[in-house]
Design a protein around this motif. Sequence first.
Motif, PDB file in Angstrom:
ATOM      1  N   ARG A   1     -17.118  -9.488  14.524  1.00  0.00           N
ATOM      2  CA  ARG A   1     -18.167  -8.346  15.464  1.00  0.00           C
ATOM      3  C   ARG A   1     -18.782  -7.295  14.334  1.00  0.00           C
ATOM      4  O   ARG A   1     -18.037  -7.106  13.338  1.00  0.00           O
ATOM      5  CB  ARG A   1     -17.382  -7.744  16.582  1.00  0.00           C
ATOM      6  N   HIS A   2     -20.046  -6.867  14.846  1.00  0.00           N
ATOM      7  CA  HIS A   2     -20.429  -5.737  14.104  1.00  0.00           C
ATOM      8  C   HIS A   2     -19.497  -4.563  14.490  1.00  0.00           C
ATOM      9  O   HIS A   2     -19.278  -4.287  15.520  1.00  0.00           O
ATOM     10  CB  HIS A   2     -21.987  -5.424  14.471  1.00  0.00           C
ATOM     11  N   LEU A   3     -19.585  -3.812  13.472  1.00  0.00           N
ATOM     12  CA  LEU A   3     -18.879  -2.176  13.711  1.00  0.00           C
ATOM     13  C   LEU A   3     -19.840  -1.370  14.508  1.00  0.00           C
ATOM     14  O   LEU A   3     -20.987  -1.004  13.930  1.00  0.00           O
ATOM     15  CB  LEU A   3     -18.311  -1.614  12.388  1.00  0.00           C
ATOM     16  N   GLY A   4     -19.809  -1.201  15.670  1.00  0.00           N
ATOM     17  CA  GLY A   4     -20.704  -0.363  16.481  1.00  0.00           C
ATOM     18  C   GLY A   4     -22.213  -1.197  16.296  1.00  0.00           C
ATOM     19  O   GLY A   4     -22.260  -2.450  16.305  1.00  0.00           O
ATOM     20  N   SER A   5     -23.112  -0.092  16.246  1.00  0.00           N
ATOM     21  CA  SER A   5     -24.488  -0.895  15.875  1.00  0.00           C
ATOM     22  C   SER A   5     -24.808  -0.997  14.512  1.00  0.00           C
ATOM     23  O   SER A   5     -25.850  -1.202  14.013  1.00  0.00           O
ATOM     24  CB  SER A   5     -25.586  -0.088  16.477  1.00  0.00           C
TER      25      SER A   5
ATOM     26  N   ALA B   1     -20.618   7.347  26.217  1.00  0.00           N
ATOM     27  CA  ALA B   1     -21.307   8.436  25.347  1.00  0.00           C
ATOM     28  C   ALA B   1     -21.679   7.141  23.924  1.00  0.00           C
ATOM     29  O   ALA B   1     -22.678   7.415  23.430  1.00  0.00           O
ATOM     30  CB  ALA B   1     -20.705   9.683  25.063  1.00  0.00           C
ATOM     31  N   SER B   2     -20.631   6.517  23.777  1.00  0.00           N
ATOM     32  CA  SER B   2     -20.589   5.772  22.464  1.00  0.00           C
ATOM     33  C   SER B   2     -21.453   4.483  22.437  1.00  0.00           C
ATOM     34  O   SER B   2     -22.030   4.229  21.660  1.00  0.00           O
ATOM     35  CB  SER B   2     -19.053   5.177  22.044  1.00  0.00           C
ATOM     36  N   ARG B   3     -21.387   3.937  23.861  1.00  0.00           N
ATOM     37  CA  ARG B   3     -22.411   2.830  24.043  1.00  0.00           C
ATOM     38  C   ARG B   3     -23.858   3.389  23.808  1.00  0.00           C
ATOM     39  O   ARG B   3     -24.723   2.598  23.140  1.00  0.00           O
ATOM     40  CB  ARG B   3     -22.359   2.362  25.405  1.00  0.00           C
ATOM     41  N   GLU B   4     -24.225   4.340  24.575  1.00  0.00           N
ATOM     42  CA  GLU B   4     -25.528   5.209  24.180  1.00  0.00           C
ATOM     43  C   GLU B   4     -25.943   5.432  22.640  1.00  0.00           C
ATOM     44  O   GLU B   4     -27.012   5.235  22.404  1.00  0.00           O
ATOM     45  CB  GLU B   4     -25.457   6.481  25.074  1.00  0.00           C
ATOM     46  N   LEU B   5     -24.801   5.679  22.045  1.00  0.00           N
ATOM     47  CA  LEU B   5     -25.049   6.227  20.669  1.00  0.00           C
ATOM     48  C   LEU B   5     -24.854   5.097  19.545  1.00  0.00           C
ATOM     49  O   LEU B   5     -25.191   5.306  18.447  1.00  0.00           O
ATOM     50  CB  LEU B   5     -24.291   7.299  20.150  1.00  0.00           C
ATOM     51  N   GLY B   6     -24.468   3.940  19.952  1.00  0.00           N
ATOM     52  CA  GLY B   6     -24.308   2.839  19.169  1.00  0.00           C
ATOM     53  C   GLY B   6     -23.119   2.912  18.115  1.00  0.00           C
ATOM     54  O   GLY B   6     -22.984   2.266  17.167  1.00  0.00           O
ATOM     55  N   ILE B   7     -22.174   3.556  18.788  1.00  0.00           N
ATOM     56  CA  ILE B   7     -20.743   3.861  18.361  1.00  0.00           C
ATOM     57  C   ILE B   7     -19.742   2.913  18.813  1.00  0.00           C
ATOM     58  O   ILE B   7     -19.631   2.747  20.052  1.00  0.00           O
ATOM     59  CB  ILE B   7     -20.341   5.223  18.388  1.00  0.00           C
ATOM     60  N   GLY B   8     -19.230   2.176  17.795  1.00  0.00           N
ATOM     61  CA  GLY B   8     -18.090   1.103  18.384  1.00  0.00           C
ATOM     62  C   GLY B   8     -16.806   1.871  18.294  1.00  0.00           C
ATOM     63  O   GLY B   8     -16.507   2.651  17.417  1.00  0.00           O
ATOM     64  N   GLN B   9     -15.778   1.411  19.201  1.00  0.00           N
ATOM     65  CA  GLN B   9     -14.512   1.606  19.199  1.00  0.00           C
ATOM     66  C   GLN B   9     -13.673   0.702  18.616  1.00  0.00           C
ATOM     67  O   GLN B   9     -13.764  -0.630  18.687  1.00  0.00           O
ATOM     68  CB  GLN B   9     -13.865   1.631  20.630  1.00  0.00           C
TER      69      GLN B   9
ATOM     70  N   LEU C   1     -10.404  -6.451  24.223  1.00  0.00           N
ATOM     71  CA  LEU C   1     -11.357  -7.049  23.485  1.00  0.00           C
ATOM     72  C   LEU C   1     -12.442  -7.469  24.507  1.00  0.00           C
ATOM     73  O   LEU C   1     -13.613  -7.894  23.914  1.00  0.00           O
ATOM     74  CB  LEU C   1     -11.134  -8.134  22.471  1.00  0.00           C
ATOM     75  N   GLN C   2     -11.993  -7.552  25.653  1.00  0.00           N
ATOM     76  CA  GLN C   2     -13.036  -7.725  26.807  1.00  0.00           C
ATOM     77  C   GLN C   2     -13.947  -6.518  26.990  1.00  0.00           C
ATOM     78  O   GLN C   2     -15.220  -6.685  27.552  1.00  0.00           O
ATOM     79  CB  GLN C   2     -12.416  -7.846  27.945  1.00  0.00           C
ATOM     80  N   ASN C   3     -13.678  -5.301  26.455  1.00  0.00           N
ATOM     81  CA  ASN C   3     -14.443  -4.290  26.669  1.00  0.00           C
ATOM     82  C   ASN C   3     -15.788  -4.302  25.730  1.00  0.00           C
ATOM     83  O   ASN C   3     -15.253  -4.263  24.324  1.00  0.00           O
ATOM     84  CB  ASN C   3     -13.813  -2.935  26.301  1.00  0.00           C
TER      85      ASN C   3
ATOM     86  N   VAL D   1     -16.031  -2.250  22.384  1.00  0.00           N
ATOM     87  CA  VAL D   1     -14.790  -2.348  21.458  1.00  0.00           C
ATOM     88  C   VAL D   1     -15.157  -3.419  20.343  1.00  0.00           C
ATOM     89  O   VAL D   1     -15.497  -4.383  20.539  1.00  0.00           O
ATOM     90  CB  VAL D   1     -13.500  -2.916  22.260  1.00  0.00           C
ATOM     91  N   SER D   2     -15.142  -2.746  19.198  1.00  0.00           N
ATOM     92  CA  SER D   2     -15.550  -3.548  17.617  1.00  0.00           C
ATOM     93  C   SER D   2     -14.347  -4.307  17.410  1.00  0.00           C
ATOM     94  O   SER D   2     -14.509  -5.630  16.899  1.00  0.00           O
ATOM     95  CB  SER D   2     -16.210  -2.802  16.989  1.00  0.00           C
ATOM     96  N   ALA D   3     -13.106  -3.875  17.756  1.00  0.00           N
ATOM     97  CA  ALA D   3     -12.166  -4.504  16.991  1.00  0.00           C
ATOM     98  C   ALA D   3     -10.590  -3.900  17.621  1.00  0.00           C
ATOM     99  O   ALA D   3     -10.717  -2.685  18.099  1.00  0.00           O
ATOM    100  CB  ALA D   3     -11.998  -4.454  15.686  1.00  0.00           C
ATOM    101  N   ALA D   4      -9.586  -4.605  17.726  1.00  0.00           N
ATOM    102  CA  ALA D   4      -8.425  -4.261  18.113  1.00  0.00           C
ATOM    103  C   ALA D   4      -7.389  -4.113  16.565  1.00  0.00           C
ATOM    104  O   ALA D   4      -7.471  -5.041  15.935  1.00  0.00           O
ATOM    105  CB  ALA D   4      -7.800  -5.086  18.931  1.00  0.00           C
ATOM    106  N   ILE D   5      -6.990  -2.887  16.393  1.00  0.00           N
ATOM    107  CA  ILE D   5      -6.088  -2.607  15.358  1.00  0.00           C
ATOM    108  C   ILE D   5      -4.757  -3.034  15.679  1.00  0.00           C
ATOM    109  O   ILE D   5      -4.213  -2.271  16.562  1.00  0.00           O
ATOM    110  CB  ILE D   5      -6.179  -1.558  14.703  1.00  0.00           C
ATOM    111  N   ILE D   6      -4.013  -4.046  15.265  1.00  0.00           N
ATOM    112  CA  ILE D   6      -2.703  -4.098  15.569  1.00  0.00           C
ATOM    113  C   ILE D   6      -1.913  -3.980  14.470  1.00  0.00           C
ATOM    114  O   ILE D   6      -2.171  -4.051  13.035  1.00  0.00           O
ATOM    115  CB  ILE D   6      -2.600  -5.861  15.710  1.00  0.00           C
TER     116      ILE D   6
END
Length: 316
Positions: free
Chosen positions: A4-8, A193-201, A272-274, A277-282
């Motif tokens: 996936r792309h990291l955020g936008s 807020a992150s969605r609005e700004l193009g920031i990924g979790q 990852l359904q959200n 969320v750009s990635a899950a850190i395991i």
Amino acid sequence: MHYRHLGSSGMVISEIVYGNWITHGSQVEENAAVACVRAALNNGITSFDTADVYAGGRAEEVLGRALKSERREGMEIFTKVYHPMGDGKNDRGLSRKHIMESIDNSLRRLQTDYVDLYQAHRYDPETPLEETMEAFADVVRSGKAHYIGVSEWTAEQIRAGHALARELRIPLVSNQPQYSALWRVIEGEVVPASRELGIGQIVFSPIAQGVLTGKYRPGAEPPAGSRATDERGSTFVARYLRDEVLERVQQIKPLAEEAGLTLAQLAVAWVLQNDNVSAAIIGASRPEQVSENAVAAGVELDEELVAKINDVLAPV
Ligand code: NDP
């Protein structure tokens, strides 16, 4: 693996990131650490998360050695700055002095010329945000980091950081918060807020440090060799080790089986359904855990199943 792309941003990362907190340089021997990194690579994981403070710098060193022979362009390496690295008055925080010194120390330990993502491990209320963002801008312009991220910042702090990053024309692209079916704090304000700004979790502890594997049973001693038996790790996982929580986790098991997944895979797939969320850190103490959990990439859970999980695992 899925990517996936990291955020936008334009940078593409693996949906599952391998992180080495608690484990590398501490809980596990170096050969087990290297085996976990190999398992990650074999499962298509290309993104790796660490921090200067993990095991006092040893976690960065172990990761650096483990990745040394890999093609650098094929990997995304993330690290962090903020937590104390010594007793000195400037060995901590997000001052310009500490950031400029820390990036060089991290690059040396990681044996690389740049990190892909350099993250503020926490917000520093004692340093003007302008000073921090200008120092990050210089790190980016010097080519020592390609992107900037933050970790566990509030929505308000993310907005303020993002506004300055825009002015300085540097890419602030991610936040790294705790997120799992048992810990959903970010859903309230940080995600909108992150969605609005193009920031990924890029979310940490997606299986609640092992609790969402179901291996900790109500009323039973923790399994030998698990984080709950590690001197340092046990202090962090303790927050979940209550029978009431462990009982609820056991109730999810049949749902995982029905979906043809293990509990750990279900828990990783859940975060990852959200779509923010750009990635899950395991994390992993053994290579088999990496291979098991990596299967969650690309898994789609149907709405009914997610609703059932949410019903049982209402946050702790
Ligand atoms: P997880 O929730 O993935 O927990 C990982 C631990 O759970 C493993 O080390 C292992 O511990 C156990 N485990 C994993 N898979 C299995 C399995 N299939 N079966 C049984 N046990 C399993 O994440 P972490 O809490 O480790 O965090 C992941 C990463 O996130 C860190 O390495 C770090 O990069 C980042 N992080 C960032 C923070 C921040 O402040 N920004 C804070 C915390 C983490 P064991 O075998 O020892 O029981």
